[in-house]
Design an enzyme around this catalytic site. Structure first.
Site, PDB file in Angstrom:
ATOM      1  N   ASP A  30      36.644  -0.939  86.817  1.00 53.90           N
ATOM      2  CA  ASP A  30      36.470  -2.085  87.721  1.00 53.90           C
ATOM      3  C   ASP A  30      34.992  -2.456  87.768  1.00 53.90           C
ATOM      4  O   ASP A  30      34.176  -1.851  87.066  1.00 53.90           O
ATOM      5  CB  ASP A  30      37.036  -1.779  89.120  1.00 53.90           C
ATOM      6  CG  ASP A  30      37.699  -3.017  89.716  1.00 53.90           C
ATOM      7  OD1 ASP A  30      36.995  -4.030  89.877  1.00 53.90           O
ATOM      8  OD2 ASP A  30      38.910  -2.993  89.990  1.00 53.90           O
ATOM      9  N   HIS A  89      37.189  -8.148  86.725  1.00 52.04           N
ATOM     10  CA  HIS A  89      36.872  -6.786  87.194  1.00 52.04           C
ATOM     11  C   HIS A  89      36.139  -5.995  86.111  1.00 52.04           C
ATOM     12  O   HIS A  89      36.452  -4.826  85.870  1.00 52.04           O
ATOM     13  CB  HIS A  89      38.148  -6.071  87.649  1.00 52.04           C
ATOM     14  CG  HIS A  89      38.719  -6.662  88.906  1.00 52.04           C
ATOM     15  ND1 HIS A  89      38.167  -6.425  90.145  1.00 52.04           N
ATOM     16  CD2 HIS A  89      39.756  -7.509  89.121  1.00 52.04           C
ATOM     17  CE1 HIS A  89      38.857  -7.085  91.072  1.00 52.04           C
ATOM     18  NE2 HIS A  89      39.826  -7.759  90.471  1.00 52.04           N
ATOM     19  N   GLU A 145      42.892 -11.489  89.349  1.00 48.46           N
ATOM     20  CA  GLU A 145      41.695 -12.031  89.999  1.00 48.46           C
ATOM     21  C   GLU A 145      40.574 -12.366  88.998  1.00 48.46           C
ATOM     22  O   GLU A 145      39.552 -11.697  88.958  1.00 48.46           O
ATOM     23  CB  GLU A 145      41.187 -11.017  91.039  1.00 48.46           C
ATOM     24  CG  GLU A 145      42.219 -10.756  92.125  1.00 48.46           C
ATOM     25  CD  GLU A 145      41.793  -9.712  93.137  1.00 48.46           C
ATOM     26  OE1 GLU A 145      42.056  -9.913  94.325  1.00 48.46           O
ATOM     27  OE2 GLU A 145      41.221  -8.669  92.743  1.00 48.46           O
TER      28      GLU A 145
HETATM   29  C1  ACM Z   1      45.176  -6.506  92.839  1.00 50.59           C
HETATM   30  O1  ACM Z   1      45.423  -6.161  93.990  1.00 50.59           O
HETATM   31  N1  ACM Z   1      44.037  -7.131  92.554  1.00 50.59           N
HETATM   32  C2  ACM Z   1      46.090  -6.242  91.758  1.00 50.59           C
END
Ligand code: ACM
Length: 561
Positions: A210, A283, A346
C-alpha cells in the site's frame, strides 16, 4: 439490546467505564436465563445438521486412534490432532489397527459428497469421524476440538455424545489482514492461521502492499526492501483530526520469500489458502518512493506517513508493466493459490489526466476515458496472470471501465454487492457495512474505543449479513463464491489491537460463511459463543467483550440443533 443507558452515567476513566458496562452486560446476560444454561454443543460455525444424543465419551490415556485409508495426508491430520490432545490433556494417545471401544476412528467414506464435508459420531463407547478428503477430516477435528473442554483436567476428558453431518455453504470463507499499513511479524500471521482454522475459515488474504509500505521481498527490486518497506513516521489520531500530529517513529518491515514459503506451508497443513494481494494501479506510493520512474510525474515521492486515498499511482507506462510482471512472477513462485489479488481499488485519475503518455494510450487503444484505461491496465495484468495459469481477484472498482468475465470481483461497496454475480462474474462478498472489522464496535466509538476509521459494526450486524442477496436468481447466486471480512490496519498498530478488532466478530463471519441462512439464530450463536470463547481465553486471544452489552433482549424462536 443496544445500550440505552445515557453516556453521562459512566465514569470518564475508560477502564472503570468499561468495567461498569461489562457488569451491566453480564447482569443482562444472566437475567435472560442464558448464562445459567451452558450450550451442550458450543460449536462455531454451527453444523449443518446436529442430532443431540444422551451420554458422554471420555478420552483417557488409554484411548486409541484408528486411521483407515486416505494416505499420508489423513495420517498427518490424525497425528496433528494427537499432538494437540497431548498439549491440552497431557495424554499421548497410541494408534490401533482395529477400531472398537475407547477409540477415535478416522475413516474415509466415499458416500460423503462434499469435499469439505464430514460426519462425526460420538457415543458412550467411541468416536467416528468420516470424511471424503483430508480437508474434511481436518474440519471434523476442529469440531471435536471445540467440543472438548478448553482447559481439561484429570484423566477423563468428556465429550458430549452427538451425531453431526456437516458441510459448508461456501467454498470460500475468507479473512483479510492489512499488513501494509502496520506490519506484523510472521509468528502473528501463523497464530492467525491457527485461529482461522479453528473456525473453519479457509482463506487468508494478505494485503501486502500500500502507500504506506511494501511487505514482500522481491529479489529483482531490492529498493522495495530498502525504501518501500519503511516510512519515517506515522500520523497520530484520526486523519480528519484538525490537529496534525506524527509519532516521529520509523515503522516498517517485510517478509522474506523464505518466511512466506514457511507461512504457505504452515497454512497448507491447516488447509488454508493464502491469497497475496499486490495492489495496483493505486495504493502504490511506497513503490514510487523507490522507483519514481513508475509514476507519471518527473518528481520524487516518499513512503506515505498518513492515510486516505493518494493521487500518485502507477503510470501505465512500459516500465510499470515490466515491473509488475516481474513482481508477479516472484509472487506466484511463492504462493501456489489459484487466485492472486491485484487490487484495483480507489484509483484517482488525476495523474493520468495530466499525463501526455496516459492520454496517448487512451487514443492508441480507442479507450473511452481514464476508467477505460484502468480496465486496460487490469486486463493486461490479468492476461499475464492467465498466461501463468492463475486467476485474478480485484476490488469492485475493476468493473468501472468494463471487466473481463474471467475476473473474480471482491465487492466491498454496499451498492455493488451482487452486481458482479448478476453481470456474470464470480463474486466474493466483502460488504463493508457488515464485514469491515476496522469499524468501531460500540455506538460511542472513539469516546470509548481506541481511534478507528469510523462507523459502527457490532457483532450482531456481522451475523445479520446474508452473502446471497435475495434478488439474485439461482444462476447468479451460484457465482457467489463466498464471503470475507477485512481488517484494514491504518488505526490498528499492535497485535493485541488487531485481535480486539477481529474477535469475536470473526466468529460471526465464520458462521455466515459456513451455515445456511436457515441455520442462523443469533441467540443460539451468542449462547455457543460464551462457552466457545473459553478456548480463546486459553490461547490468550485479546477478544473484545463489548458484545455482552449488546445482547438480544428476546430469545429467538428455538430451532432444532
Ligand atoms: C478497500 O476498502 N479500499 C478495498
Amino acid at each position: 439490546m443496544q445500550n440505552r443507558i445515557p453516556f453521562r452515567f459512566f465514569s470518564r476513566t475508560p477502564s472503570i467505564r468499561i468495567s461498569v458496562l461489562l457488569v451491566v452486560g453480564l447482569l443482562l446476560f444472566a437475567s435472560s436465563g442464558k448464562a445459567q444454561q451452558p450450550h451442550r454443543y458450543p460449536i462455531i460455525p454451527r453444523p449443518a445438521k446436529l442430532t443431540e444424543k444422551p451420554g458422554t465419551f471420555f478420552i483417557t490415556p488409554n484411548t486409541k486412534v484408528y486411521v483407515k485409508g486416505g494416505g499420508p495426508e489423513i495420517e498427518k491430520v490424525a497425528d496433528n490432532f494427537k499432538t494437540q490432545l497431548r498439549e491440552t490433556t497431557g495424554f499421548s494417545l497410541q494408534a490401533t489397527s482395529a477400531p472398537g471401544k475407547n477409540a477415535i476412528a478416522f475413516i474415509v467414506d466415499a458416500s460423503i459428497q462434499e469435499r469439505e464435508g464430514y460426519r462425526l459420531s460420538i457415543t458412550n463407547k467411541n468416536i467416528t469421524l468420516a470424511f471424503k478428503t483430508a480437508p474434511g477430516a481436518f474440519l471434523g477435528v476442529q469440531t471435536i476440538r471445540q467440543l472438548l473442554p478448553a482447559s481439561p483436567t484429570g484423566k477423563k476428558v468428556p465429550l458430549p455424545a452427538v451425531e453431526i453431518e456437516d458441510a459448508p455453504q461456501f467454498g470460500y470463507r475468507g479473512f483479510m489482514l492489512d499488513v501494509a499499513r502496520h506490519f506484523q511479524p510472521l509468528d502473528f500471521l501463523k497464530r492467525y492461521v491457527d485461529l482461522l482454522a479453528f473456525y473453519k475459515v479457509n482463506t487468508f488474504h494478505l494485503h501486502l502492499t500500500d502507500d504506506q509500505g511494501w511487505r514482500m521481498e522481491i529479489k529483482k527490486y531490492p529498493k522495495l526492501q530498502e525504501i518501500s518497506a519503511w516510512r519515517k513516521e506515522t500520523r497520530v489520531g484520526h486523519r480528519r483530526d484538525e490537529q496534525v500530529l506524527f509519532d516521529g517513529k520509523p515503522h516498517g518491515g517485510y517478509y522474506t520469500q523464505e518466511q512466506l514459503k514457511e507461512l504457505v506451508a504452515y497454512a497448507q497443513e491447516r488447509f488454508i489458502t493464502i491469497i497475496p494481494e499486490i495492489d495496483m494501479p493505486g495504493h502504490s506510493q511506497a513503490v514510487l518512493a523507490a522507483y519514481p520512474e513508475l509514476g507519471c510525474k518527473d518528481t520524487t515521492y516518499q513512503v506515505s506517513t498518513s492515510w486516505g486515498v493518494h493521487k500518485d499511482v502507477y503510470c501505465p507506462n512500459p516500465a510499470t508493466f515490466q515491473f509488475l510482471e516481474d513482481v508477479l512472477t516472484e509472487v506466484i513462485a511463492i504462493f501456489p493459490s489459484k487466485y492472486i489479488h491485484i487490487g484495483g481499488d480507489e484509483v484517482p485519475k488525476d495523474r493520468w489526466k495530466e499525463s501526455a503518455y496516459a492520454q496517448s494510450l487512451i487514443k492508441e487503444h480507442n479507450l473511452k476515458d481514464e476508467n477505460g484505461l484502468q480496465s486496460y491496465f487490469m486486463r493486461r495484468m490479468e492476461d499475464f496472470m492467465i498466461s501463468k495459469g492463475r486467476s485474478i481477484i480485484g476490488w469492485d472498482e475493476i468493473m468501472e471501465g468494463g471487466v473481463s468475465k474471467t475476473a473474480t470481483v471482491m465487492s466491498w461497496h454496499m451498492g455493488q454487492v451482487g452486481a458482479a454475480a448478476r453481470g456474470g462474474n464470480d463474486e466474493i462478498m466483502v460488504a463493508n457495512a457488515h464485514l469491515y472489522f476496522d469499524y468501531y464496535q460500540t455506538k460511542e466509538g472513539r469516546k470509548r474505543e481506541p481511534v478507528a476509521i469510523g462507523n459502527f459494526l457490532p457483532l450482531e450486524k456481522v451475523y445479520a449479513f446474508n452473502p446471497i442477496p435475495q434478488d439474485l436468481d439461482a444462476a447468479a447466486a451460484k457465482r457467489v463464491l463466498g464471503v470475507q471480512a477485512n481488517l484494514w490496519t491504518e488505526y490498528v498498530p499492535t497485535a493485541a489491537h488487531a485481535e480486539q478488532m477481529t474477535f469475536p466478530r470473526l466468529c460471526a463471519l465464520a458462521e455466515i460463511a459456513w451455515a445456511a441462512p436457515e441455520r442462523k439464530n443469533y441467540a443460539d450463536f451468542i449462547q455457543r459463543l460464551g462457552q466457545n470463547l473459553k478456548h480463546l481465553d486459553k490461547l490468550k486471544v485479546n477478544y473484545a467483550k463489548y458484545y455482552l452489552e449488546q445482547l438480544p433482549t428476546a430469545p429467538e424462536t428455538k430451532q432444532p440443533n
